[in-house]
Structure formats: structure tokens, C-alpha cells
Motif scaffolding. Structure first.
Motif, PDB file in Angstrom:
ATOM      1  N   TRP A 207       9.842  -7.269  -7.824  1.00  8.29           N
ATOM      2  CA  TRP A 207       8.845  -8.448  -7.425  1.00  8.29           C
ATOM      3  C   TRP A 207       8.947  -8.910  -6.092  1.00  8.29           C
ATOM      4  CZ3 TRP A 207       5.683  -9.267 -11.590  1.00  8.29           C
ATOM      5  CH2 TRP A 207       6.267  -8.748 -12.969  1.00  8.29           C
ATOM      6  N   LEU A 208       7.609  -8.509  -5.370  1.00  7.34           N
ATOM      7  CA  LEU A 208       7.387  -8.577  -3.877  1.00  7.34           C
ATOM      8  C   LEU A 208       6.623  -9.675  -3.616  1.00  7.34           C
ATOM      9  CD1 LEU A 208       9.121  -6.835  -1.949  1.00  7.34           C
ATOM     10  CD2 LEU A 208       7.189  -5.772  -1.512  1.00  7.34           C
ATOM     11  N   VAL A 209       7.090 -10.676  -2.670  1.00  6.37           N
ATOM     12  CA  VAL A 209       6.095 -11.633  -2.251  1.00  6.37           C
ATOM     13  C   VAL A 209       5.423 -11.140  -0.991  1.00  6.37           C
ATOM     14  CG1 VAL A 209       5.961 -13.940  -1.266  1.00  6.37           C
ATOM     15  CG2 VAL A 209       7.660 -13.572  -3.169  1.00  6.37           C
ATOM     16  N   GLU A 210       4.046 -11.126  -0.968  1.00  2.00           N
ATOM     17  CA  GLU A 210       3.205 -10.744  -0.088  1.00  2.00           C
ATOM     18  C   GLU A 210       1.879 -11.274   0.233  1.00  2.00           C
ATOM     19  OE1 GLU A 210       2.318  -6.461  -1.061  1.00  2.00           O
ATOM     20  OE2 GLU A 210       3.392  -6.548  -2.991  1.00  2.00           O
ATOM     21  N   VAL A 211       1.459 -10.928   1.322  1.00  4.19           N
ATOM     22  CA  VAL A 211      -0.167 -11.399   1.434  1.00  4.19           C
ATOM     23  C   VAL A 211      -0.928 -10.696   0.612  1.00  4.19           C
ATOM     24  CG1 VAL A 211       0.337 -11.966   3.937  1.00  4.19           C
ATOM     25  CG2 VAL A 211      -0.357  -9.707   3.362  1.00  4.19           C
ATOM     26  N   VAL A 212      -2.261 -11.100   0.336  1.00  2.00           N
ATOM     27  CA  VAL A 212      -3.171 -10.548  -0.264  1.00  2.00           C
ATOM     28  C   VAL A 212      -3.499  -9.344   0.352  1.00  2.00           C
ATOM     29  CG1 VAL A 212      -5.711 -10.551  -0.940  1.00  2.00           C
ATOM     30  CG2 VAL A 212      -4.248 -12.602  -1.218  1.00  2.00           C
ATOM     31  N   ALA A 213      -3.614  -8.002  -0.430  1.00  2.00           N
ATOM     32  CA  ALA A 213      -3.917  -6.954   0.270  1.00  2.00           C
ATOM     33  C   ALA A 213      -4.459  -5.740  -0.717  1.00  2.00           C
ATOM     34  CB  ALA A 213      -2.765  -6.074   0.872  1.00  2.00           C
ATOM     35  N   GLY A 214      -5.289  -4.895  -0.079  1.00  2.00           N
ATOM     36  CA  GLY A 214      -5.697  -3.698  -1.073  1.00  2.00           C
ATOM     37  C   GLY A 214      -6.200  -2.513   0.001  1.00  2.00           C
ATOM     38  N   LYS A 215      -6.404  -1.533  -0.963  1.00  2.00           N
ATOM     39  CA  LYS A 215      -7.124  -0.335  -0.391  1.00  2.00           C
ATOM     40  C   LYS A 215      -8.542  -0.438  -0.034  1.00  2.00           C
ATOM     41  CE  LYS A 215      -6.408   3.662  -2.618  1.00  2.00           C
ATOM     42  NZ  LYS A 215      -6.447   4.695  -3.420  1.00  2.00           N
ATOM     43  N   LEU A 216      -8.913   0.208   1.077  1.00  2.00           N
ATOM     44  CA  LEU A 216     -10.520   0.052   1.439  1.00  2.00           C
ATOM     45  C   LEU A 216     -11.414   0.594   0.551  1.00  2.00           C
ATOM     46  CD1 LEU A 216     -10.253   0.825   5.375  1.00  2.00           C
ATOM     47  CD2 LEU A 216     -10.044  -1.449   4.135  1.00  2.00           C
ATOM     48  N   ASP A 217     -11.103   1.638  -0.296  1.00  2.00           N
ATOM     49  CA  ASP A 217     -11.930   2.311  -1.039  1.00  2.00           C
ATOM     50  C   ASP A 217     -13.365   2.561  -0.569  1.00  2.00           C
ATOM     51  OD1 ASP A 217     -10.077   2.722  -2.982  1.00  2.00           O
ATOM     52  OD2 ASP A 217     -10.642   0.841  -3.830  1.00  2.00           O
ATOM     53  N   GLY A 218     -13.534   2.981   0.798  1.00  2.00           N
ATOM     54  CA  GLY A 218     -14.826   3.350   1.251  1.00  2.00           C
ATOM     55  C   GLY A 218     -15.520   1.883   1.789  1.00  2.00           C
ATOM     56  N   ASP A 219     -14.674   0.778   1.556  1.00  2.00           N
ATOM     57  CA  ASP A 219     -15.304  -0.594   2.406  1.00  2.00           C
ATOM     58  C   ASP A 219     -14.997  -0.794   3.530  1.00  2.00           C
ATOM     59  OD1 ASP A 219     -17.066  -0.924  -0.270  1.00  2.00           O
ATOM     60  OD2 ASP A 219     -15.180  -2.240  -0.928  1.00  2.00           O
ATOM     61  N   HIS A 220     -15.532  -1.728   4.449  1.00  2.00           N
ATOM     62  CA  HIS A 220     -15.120  -2.118   5.869  1.00  2.00           C
ATOM     63  C   HIS A 220     -13.976  -3.038   5.525  1.00  2.00           C
ATOM     64  CE1 HIS A 220     -15.199  -4.111   9.526  1.00  2.00           C
ATOM     65  NE2 HIS A 220     -15.675  -3.147   9.957  1.00  2.00           N
ATOM     66  N   PRO A 221     -13.228  -2.777   6.525  1.00  2.00           N
ATOM     67  CA  PRO A 221     -11.772  -3.721   6.274  1.00  2.00           C
ATOM     68  C   PRO A 221     -12.209  -5.093   5.996  1.00  2.00           C
ATOM     69  CG  PRO A 221     -11.432  -2.237   8.011  1.00  2.00           C
ATOM     70  CD  PRO A 221     -12.657  -1.913   7.697  1.00  2.00           C
ATOM     71  N   VAL A 222     -13.107  -5.845   6.626  1.00  2.00           N
ATOM     72  CA  VAL A 222     -13.180  -7.240   6.293  1.00  2.00           C
ATOM     73  C   VAL A 222     -13.968  -7.547   4.982  1.00  2.00           C
ATOM     74  CG1 VAL A 222     -15.277  -8.944   6.924  1.00  2.00           C
ATOM     75  CG2 VAL A 222     -14.219  -7.532   8.839  1.00  2.00           C
ATOM     76  N   THR A 223     -14.670  -6.503   4.516  1.00  2.00           N
ATOM     77  CA  THR A 223     -15.110  -6.530   3.313  1.00  2.00           C
ATOM     78  C   THR A 223     -14.031  -6.716   2.199  1.00  2.00           C
ATOM     79  OG1 THR A 223     -17.302  -5.495   3.777  1.00  2.00           O
ATOM     80  CG2 THR A 223     -16.719  -5.395   1.421  1.00  2.00           C
ATOM     81  N   THR A 224     -12.937  -5.851   2.443  1.00  2.00           N
ATOM     82  CA  THR A 224     -11.901  -5.656   1.432  1.00  2.00           C
ATOM     83  C   THR A 224     -11.075  -6.773   1.540  1.00  2.00           C
ATOM     84  OG1 THR A 224     -12.205  -3.004   1.642  1.00  2.00           O
ATOM     85  CG2 THR A 224      -9.807  -4.186   1.024  1.00  2.00           C
ATOM     86  N   ALA A 225     -10.821  -7.233   2.697  1.00  2.00           N
ATOM     87  CA  ALA A 225      -9.979  -8.517   3.021  1.00  2.00           C
ATOM     88  C   ALA A 225     -10.398  -9.721   2.147  1.00  2.00           C
ATOM     89  CB  ALA A 225     -10.092  -8.917   4.385  1.00  2.00           C
ATOM     90  N   LYS A 226     -12.053  -9.769   2.174  1.00  2.00           N
ATOM     91  CA  LYS A 226     -12.597 -10.762   1.433  1.00  2.00           C
ATOM     92  C   LYS A 226     -12.464 -10.717  -0.131  1.00  2.00           C
ATOM     93  CE  LYS A 226     -15.825 -12.129   5.154  1.00  2.00           C
ATOM     94  NZ  LYS A 226     -17.504 -12.252   5.386  1.00  2.00           N
ATOM     95  N   LYS A 227     -12.590  -9.590  -0.496  1.00  2.00           N
ATOM     96  CA  LYS A 227     -12.765  -9.138  -1.839  1.00  2.00           C
ATOM     97  C   LYS A 227     -11.438  -9.197  -2.390  1.00  2.00           C
ATOM     98  CE  LYS A 227     -12.586  -4.769  -3.295  1.00  2.00           C
ATOM     99  NZ  LYS A 227     -12.826  -3.590  -3.422  1.00  2.00           N
ATOM    100  N   GLU A 228     -10.322  -8.947  -1.941  1.00  2.00           N
ATOM    101  CA  GLU A 228      -8.960  -8.862  -2.327  1.00  2.00           C
ATOM    102  C   GLU A 228      -8.551 -10.249  -2.316  1.00  2.00           C
ATOM    103  OE1 GLU A 228      -7.175  -6.457  -3.784  1.00  2.00           O
ATOM    104  OE2 GLU A 228      -8.623  -5.001  -3.311  1.00  2.00           O
ATOM    105  N   ALA A 229      -8.933 -11.098  -1.332  1.00  2.00           N
ATOM    106  CA  ALA A 229      -8.526 -12.525  -1.276  1.00  2.00           C
ATOM    107  C   ALA A 229      -9.134 -13.114  -2.682  1.00  2.00           C
ATOM    108  CB  ALA A 229      -9.160 -13.123   0.048  1.00  2.00           C
ATOM    109  N   GLU A 230     -10.265 -12.917  -2.946  1.00  2.00           N
ATOM    110  CA  GLU A 230     -10.813 -13.755  -4.216  1.00  2.00           C
ATOM    111  C   GLU A 230     -10.119 -12.894  -5.319  1.00  2.00           C
ATOM    112  OE1 GLU A 230     -15.092 -14.522  -6.106  1.00  2.00           O
ATOM    113  OE2 GLU A 230     -14.922 -14.374  -4.079  1.00  2.00           O
ATOM    114  N   GLU A 231     -10.164 -11.579  -5.566  1.00  2.00           N
ATOM    115  CA  GLU A 231      -9.622 -10.982  -6.814  1.00  2.00           C
ATOM    116  C   GLU A 231      -7.964 -11.715  -6.903  1.00  2.00           C
ATOM    117  OE1 GLU A 231      -9.921  -6.783  -6.511  1.00  2.00           O
ATOM    118  OE2 GLU A 231     -11.932  -6.986  -6.702  1.00  2.00           O
ATOM    119  N   GLU A 232      -7.502 -11.432  -6.046  1.00  2.00           N
ATOM    120  CA  GLU A 232      -5.767 -11.598  -6.153  1.00  2.00           C
ATOM    121  C   GLU A 232      -5.456 -13.218  -6.248  1.00  2.00           C
ATOM    122  OE1 GLU A 232      -3.465  -9.234  -3.481  1.00  2.00           O
ATOM    123  OE2 GLU A 232      -4.172  -7.396  -4.493  1.00  2.00           O
ATOM    124  N   SER A 233      -6.020 -14.043  -5.168  1.00  2.00           N
ATOM    125  CA  SER A 233      -5.299 -15.434  -5.017  1.00  2.00           C
ATOM    126  C   SER A 233      -6.473 -16.349  -5.754  1.00  2.00           C
ATOM    127  CB  SER A 233      -5.474 -15.589  -3.528  1.00  2.00           C
ATOM    128  OG  SER A 233      -6.663 -15.667  -2.801  1.00  2.00           O
TER     129      SER A 233
END
Length: 191
Positions: free
Chosen positions: A78-104
Motif C-alpha cells: 500500500w503506497l501513499v502517492e500523489v494523483v497520477a496516471g498514464k497519458l493514453d494519448g492525452d496532453h499531460p495537463v488533460t491527464t492531470a486534471k482527469k486523474e485528479a477528479e477520478e482518483e481524488s
């Protein structure tokens, strides 16, 4: 092409969640001699991570989730981490925003690029874009937790910055991207 590196051949060893390749190459050494080397690389694509922070509360949003490689290394997993995810073809900014909402469960609008870095350049091709984003109570749009179909079962943690930094010292936070972003907000006087 780099005049100091000659790729002689590549072999795909695995193509599952990521691609594992075995590459034979020649590297021009500083003494002028060519040296043959064999390297394996793991390519799972690039990613983005974001540290959500609140100046007024002096707090951060982190996540806790199971990471099999950590478990396979002999730890609890069990790891404590910042929100993160793969780009999957998206821009890094888009991924950061998407993962923030999905994960947190927090919807953020403005993200600030802090750095881009390779986390394990000896064998992993992934380059992470690391961001900061402010949050407040109005930013919360769901309970978060990630996507079940991606195998995510994420616990959302709101911690004071001092507690989070202490967790680095105690070893409770051992994730490099998280350590880098927490140290950044402290060193820059953000929190």
C-alpha cells in the motif's frame, strides 16, 4: 540519429500492460572504442502526476492504493502517492486534471507544471510531467477512488503538509514523484 549509439536489433519480449524490449546496441565510449551492450526497456507510456494543495489549510490531497511491484518487493504494497496516471494519448495537463477528479474526487482547473522527469531511466522509458493544483472545499465533486475497471480502489487522504513531510522521514511515503512534489512545495515556500 545519435552518432554515438548504433541500434543493431530489437526483440519484443512481452507486450501486455506495457512493452518489454531487448535491444542490442553499440555505444561509442569516451576513449573512442565501440562497445556492444544488451539492454531491456519497459515502455508503458508517459504519465502525469499532480499534487493538490490548499494554502489556507496548509494541506495536501494524497492517495493510498495497492501497488503489486511494492508487494513483490516484500513490503505491504500500500503506497501513499500523489494523483497520477498514464497519458493514453492525452496532453499531460488533460491527464492531470482527469486523474485528479477520478482518483481524488477533486475537480481542478489550473494546474502548474513543476517539472518533467524520468523516474527509473535505467530500464523504464516513462517520463512523468509533475504538476501542482490548488483545491478548496468547492473543488470536491465526488468521493474519488479511481476506476474499478482499471483495478483501482483508492483511498483519498487529506494531510497537513507537516504530517506529509514527516511521513517521508518515517518511510510511510516512499514514492519518488510524491516526495519530489512535497519537497518542492516546501522548498518554494508554497506550504
Amino acid at each position: 540519429m545519435n552518432e554515438k549509439v548504433r541500434v543493431l536489433g530489437e526483440e519484443v519480449l512481452s507486450n501486455n500492460w506495457g512493452v518489454v524490449k531487448k535491444t542490442t546496441l553499440e555505444l561509442l565510449r569516451r576513449n573512442g572504442e565501440w562497445q556492444r551492450q544488451v539492454r531491456e526497456t519497459y515502455d508503458r507510456g508517459d504519465g502525469a502526476g499532480v499534487l493538490l494543495y490548499n494554502r489556507e489549510k496548509r494541506s495536501v490531497i494524497l492517495t493510498r492504493q495497492f501497488r503489486f511491484p511494492v508487494f513483490a518487493h516484500g513490503e505491504a504494497g500500500w503506497l501513499v502517492e500523489v494523483v497520477a496516471g498514464k497519458l493514453d494519448g492525452d496532453h499531460p495537463v488533460t491527464t492531470a486534471k482527469k486523474e485528479a477528479e477520478e482518483e481524488s474526487g477533486y475537480r481542478v482547473h489550473d494546474v502548474e507544471l513543476v517539472m518533467s522527469a524520468y523516474m527509473s531511466p535505467g530500464s523504464v522509458t516513462e517520463k512523468l510531467s509533475l504538476f501542482l493544483a490548488e483545491y478548496d472545499a468547492d473543488s470536491r465533486v465526488s468521493s474519488g477512488g479511481g476506476l474499478e475497471d482499471e483495478g483501482e480502489d483508492i483511498e483519498v487522504l487529506e494531510l497537513g503538509i507537516d504530517q506529509a513531510l514527516q511521513m517521508i522521514a518515517s518511510g510511510e511515503i516512499a514514492d519518488a514523484k510524491t516526495i519530489m512534489l512535497l519537497q518542492h512545495v516546501r522548498l518554494q515556500g508554497i506550504l
